[in-house]
Design a protein around this motif. Structure first.
Motif, short mmCIF file in Angstrom:
data_model
loop_
_atom_site.label_atom_id
_atom_site.label_comp_id
_atom_site.label_asym_id
_atom_site.label_seq_id
_atom_site.Cartn_x
_atom_site.Cartn_y
_atom_site.Cartn_z
N ILE A 158 -28.57 4.89 0.17
CA ILE A 158 -28.81 4.44 1.57
C ILE A 158 -29.22 3.22 1.29
CG2 ILE A 158 -29.76 5.03 3.77
CD1 ILE A 158 -30.46 7.85 2.53
N ALA A 159 -28.45 2.37 2.23
CA ALA A 159 -28.75 0.74 2.15
C ALA A 159 -29.00 0.70 3.70
CB ALA A 159 -27.52 0.00 1.69
N LEU A 196 -32.24 -0.52 -0.48
CA LEU A 196 -31.59 0.55 -1.20
C LEU A 196 -32.45 1.84 -1.71
CD1 LEU A 196 -28.62 1.52 -1.78
CD2 LEU A 196 -29.00 0.26 -4.04
N VAL A 197 -32.17 2.94 -1.15
CA VAL A 197 -32.76 4.06 -1.87
C VAL A 197 -31.77 5.16 -2.35
CG1 VAL A 197 -35.01 3.88 -0.55
CG2 VAL A 197 -33.12 5.31 0.40
N ASN A 198 -32.35 5.92 -2.97
CA ASN A 198 -31.10 7.23 -3.45
C ASN A 198 -31.83 8.55 -3.60
OD1 ASN A 198 -28.98 5.31 -4.84
ND2 ASN A 198 -30.91 4.96 -6.25
N ASN A 237 -33.13 -1.81 12.95
CA ASN A 237 -31.68 -2.21 12.87
C ASN A 237 -31.31 -0.72 12.42
OD1 ASN A 237 -29.25 -2.49 11.88
ND2 ASN A 237 -29.80 -4.64 11.01
N ASN A 238 -30.44 -0.22 13.34
CA ASN A 238 -30.20 1.46 13.14
C ASN A 238 -28.97 1.22 12.14
OD1 ASN A 238 -28.56 0.61 15.28
ND2 ASN A 238 -28.77 2.59 15.98
N ASN A 239 -28.41 0.17 11.68
CA ASN A 239 -27.05 0.40 10.91
C ASN A 239 -27.47 0.63 9.45
OD1 ASN A 239 -25.05 -0.74 12.81
ND2 ASN A 239 -26.40 -2.54 12.88
N VAL A 240 -26.71 1.55 9.10
CA VAL A 240 -26.88 2.06 7.51
C VAL A 240 -25.66 1.94 6.73
CG1 VAL A 240 -28.77 3.40 7.95
CG2 VAL A 240 -26.75 4.43 8.11
N LEU A 241 -25.46 1.98 5.62
CA LEU A 241 -24.42 2.15 4.65
C LEU A 241 -24.94 3.40 3.70
CD1 LEU A 241 -23.17 -1.46 3.68
CD2 LEU A 241 -22.25 0.14 5.27
N GLY A 276 -15.68 9.16 -4.82
CA GLY A 276 -16.79 8.84 -3.96
C GLY A 276 -16.45 8.13 -2.53
N PHE A 277 -17.57 7.96 -1.85
CA PHE A 277 -17.18 7.37 -0.28
C PHE A 277 -18.19 6.51 0.08
CE2 PHE A 277 -15.14 11.81 -0.68
CZ PHE A 277 -14.15 11.62 0.15
N LEU A 278 -17.80 5.67 1.01
CA LEU A 278 -18.61 4.64 1.32
C LEU A 278 -18.51 4.95 3.04
CD1 LEU A 278 -20.35 2.09 2.08
CD2 LEU A 278 -18.22 0.68 2.16
N ILE A 279 -19.93 5.08 3.69
CA ILE A 279 -20.01 5.57 4.72
C ILE A 279 -20.91 4.56 5.82
CG2 ILE A 279 -20.87 7.22 6.76
CD1 ILE A 279 -20.85 9.19 3.96
#
Length: 91
Positions: A18-19, A28-30, A61-65, A82-85
């Motif tokens: 999660i970025a 970044l956290v996992n 800033n509520n945008n996340v990757l 895998g996927f990027l969201i």
């Protein structure tokens, strides 16, 4: 709509990253795939325990990757997928 392949990935061993972006730059956290839940309206719920900076960043800033992946699910060109969201945490 959440693709069937992503649902399959989330059911297998794998990692979620999660970025977020804060005052001091990217963070970044996992966590593990097994902690992610999909709601009836197809939102991803990810527990954020001890992710203090992530939670703080989202308040400004509520945008996340988010990336999800597993080596246990076949990809297009071999093992692993895998996927990027790109999304937003509701405020």
């Amino acid at each position: 709509m959440i693709p069937d392949k992503m649902r399959e990935v989330l059911k297998k061993d794998g990692v979620v990253a999660i970025a977020t972006l804060g005052q001091d730059g990217p963070h970044l956290v996992n966590t593990w795939n097994s902690y992610v839940r999909i709601t009836d309206d197809e939102r991803l719920l990810i527990p954020a325990g001890y992710m203090n900076r992530t939670e703080a960043n989202i308040t400004t800033n509520n945008n996340v990757l988010i990336t999800v992946g597993s080596s246990k699910v076949a990809g297009k060109n071999g093992p692993g997928t895998g996927f990027l969201i790109k999304g937003q945490q509701p405020l």
